[in-house]
Scaffold this motif. Structure first.
Motif, PDB file in Angstrom:
ATOM      1  N   LEU A 251       3.527   6.981 -22.743  1.00  0.00           N
ATOM      2  CA  LEU A 251       3.926   6.663 -21.732  1.00  0.00           C
ATOM      3  C   LEU A 251       2.667   7.275 -20.472  1.00  0.00           C
ATOM      4  N   GLU A 252       2.252   6.828 -19.684  1.00  0.00           N
ATOM      5  CA  GLU A 252       1.444   7.285 -19.062  1.00  0.00           C
ATOM      6  C   GLU A 252       2.533   6.767 -17.399  1.00  0.00           C
ATOM      7  N   TYR A 253       2.509   7.146 -16.873  1.00  0.00           N
ATOM      8  CA  TYR A 253       3.552   7.225 -15.176  1.00  0.00           C
ATOM      9  C   TYR A 253       1.521   7.833 -14.106  1.00  0.00           C
ATOM     10  N   ASP A 254       1.419   6.735 -13.915  1.00  0.00           N
ATOM     11  CA  ASP A 254      -0.565   7.056 -13.620  1.00  0.00           C
ATOM     12  C   ASP A 254      -0.949   6.553 -11.872  1.00  0.00           C
ATOM     13  N   LEU A 255       0.576   5.603 -11.127  1.00  0.00           N
ATOM     14  CA  LEU A 255       0.149   5.653 -10.545  1.00  0.00           C
ATOM     15  C   LEU A 255       1.275   6.452  -8.837  1.00  0.00           C
ATOM     16  N   PHE A 256       0.852   8.321  -9.461  1.00  0.00           N
ATOM     17  CA  PHE A 256       1.265   8.861  -8.468  1.00  0.00           C
ATOM     18  C   PHE A 256       0.634   8.829  -6.827  1.00  0.00           C
ATOM     19  N   GLY A 257       1.392   8.808  -6.299  1.00  0.00           N
ATOM     20  CA  GLY A 257       0.356   8.656  -4.359  1.00  0.00           C
ATOM     21  C   GLY A 257       0.694   7.463  -3.909  1.00  0.00           C
ATOM     22  N   THR A 258       0.768   6.198  -5.096  1.00  0.00           N
ATOM     23  CA  THR A 258       1.363   5.251  -4.442  1.00  0.00           C
ATOM     24  C   THR A 258       2.435   4.753  -3.653  1.00  0.00           C
ATOM     25  N   GLU A 259       2.641   4.852  -3.167  1.00  0.00           N
ATOM     26  CA  GLU A 259       4.558   4.303  -2.445  1.00  0.00           C
ATOM     27  C   GLU A 259       4.167   3.628  -1.411  1.00  0.00           C
ATOM     28  N   PHE A 260       4.224   1.748  -1.757  1.00  0.00           N
ATOM     29  CA  PHE A 260       4.228   0.926  -0.481  1.00  0.00           C
ATOM     30  C   PHE A 260       5.457   0.411  -0.442  1.00  0.00           C
ATOM     31  N   ILE A 261       5.832  -0.356   0.328  1.00  0.00           N
ATOM     32  CA  ILE A 261       6.755  -2.142   0.798  1.00  0.00           C
ATOM     33  C   ILE A 261       7.355  -2.765  -0.399  1.00  0.00           C
TER      34      ILE A 261
END
Length: 349
Positions: A251-261
């Motif tokens: 299970l890959e949580y690979d969008l660290f740093g991606t935060e948008f509305i």
């Protein structure tokens, strides 16, 4: 494949798994992403063309796929090189580069970056989503697609002798297309021949990862050596996530740093924050899945680079690891996510 068994294959050749060190399992160092261009909202058309500047960084963070130049990561080789040197200085050892056919894989540049920075770089074989498949690819049989993938691992990609060390990211849409289905079957057939790691880009629907694993299993894939990417934007329901975790893939949580509305690619979902990702990773560890979790950033646009005010390839080492420790995840378990699990996945059987 006795020569590959027990080894990891980088763009510079085979290495021992113990040499990997801290590993980001899903990144891009050079690619184009214009296949995912989204026109900006009415009245903002001019913003898609103007140069990246301090004044539009926040807009760019919220609309990364609506700025044409932002989709050309391939123009930033020097900036990427500088970031890789920072990553190495912070203890980073390896980057798995997930660019496949369709989004301008460039193994020569990957080799150059590996030579100039000392970071191990592992290139990806195979094909991205259907929208990037050429008519020739769509016309191929599963057997022909399998042959291409196997050749990219054993002999070299894109007319070079630079070999891929992982199959993927294999692109899937929702609903899955006929061409993507064939590529998944070819991926399974190639993996069964090579004993190699596989990584999947699922469609943007919580049922997509389940469908993909069924197709792979039926075609003979080794699910224990398969990664399902982008779980953080795909499966939100805890019960459904734990049901999926039981199937045995990473299970890959690979969008660290991606935060948008507003997530243009699937407006129905709320993109989680890094804090929420950390809490979800901790929950999975508490549920007994610490051996099957991987984390990364999936950098694929310019605005994610430090040059443009982004978090860069070192964000997890610099910012996420300290926060994980503050939230009760031990250094031993963090090393499992960043060293032991990637090592287990990337080693050829």
């Amino acid at each position: 494949m006795s020569s590959l068994t027990g080894k990891v294959q980088t763009v510079l050749g085979l290495i021992e798994p113990t040499q990997l060190g801290y590993t980001m399992t899903h990144e891009h160092l050079t690619m184009t992403f214009n296949c995912s261009y989204y026109p900006p909202a009415s009245g903002q058309e001019a913003l898609s063309e103007i140069p990246i500047a301090m004044e539009n960084l926040f807009w760019l963070k919220q609309n990364p796929y609506s700025h044409k130049e932002n989709l050309l990561l391939c123009q930033e080789v020097n900036a990427v090189k500088e970031e890789l040197l920072q990553y190495k200085a912070l203890g980073g050892g390896t980057i798995v580069e997930n660019t496949t056919t369709g989004i301008q894989r460039d193994v020569k540049t990957l080799k150059q970056l590996a030579e100039e920075t000392g970071v191990h770089i592992i290139a990806g074989a195979g094909f991205y989503v259907d929208a990037t498949h050429s008519p020739e690819i769509r016309a191929m049989s599963v057997e022909q697609l399998t042959e291409i993938i196997v050749n990219e691992v054993l002999n070299g990609a894109d007319g070079t002798n630079i070999k891929c060390g992982v199959i993927g990211e294999i692109g899937c849409s929702w609903p899955l297309t006929e061409s993507e289905n064939k590529v998944l079957q070819a991926t399974a057939h190639a993996q069964s021949q090579l004993g190699c790691p596989v990584i999947i880009h699922p469609g943007r629907n919580s049922d997509s990862p389940f469908q993909i694993l069924r197709i792979l299993q039926e075609a003979g894939a080794d699910i224990s050596k398969t990664v399902m990417s982008h779980i953080d934007r795909t499966i939100f329901d805890k019960t459904k996530l734990l049901e999926f975790a039981q199937l045995g893939c990473y299970l890959e949580y690979d969008l660290f740093g991606t935060e948008f509305i507003f997530y243009h690619m699937n407006p129905d979902i709320d993109m989680p924050s890094d804090n929420e990702r950390i809490l979800r990773v901790r929950m999975l560890i508490d549920e007994g899945y610490e051996d099957k979790i991987l984390i990364a950033h999936d950098i694929h646009t310019k605005n994610r680079l430090k040059k443009y005010g982004g978090h860069g390839y070192s964000h997890i080492l610099e910012n996420i690891v300290p926060k994980m420790i503050a939230r009760g995840i031990s250094q031993k378990k963090i090393d499992k996510l960043l060293i032991a699990n990637p090592k287990q996945w990337l080693t050829f059987k």
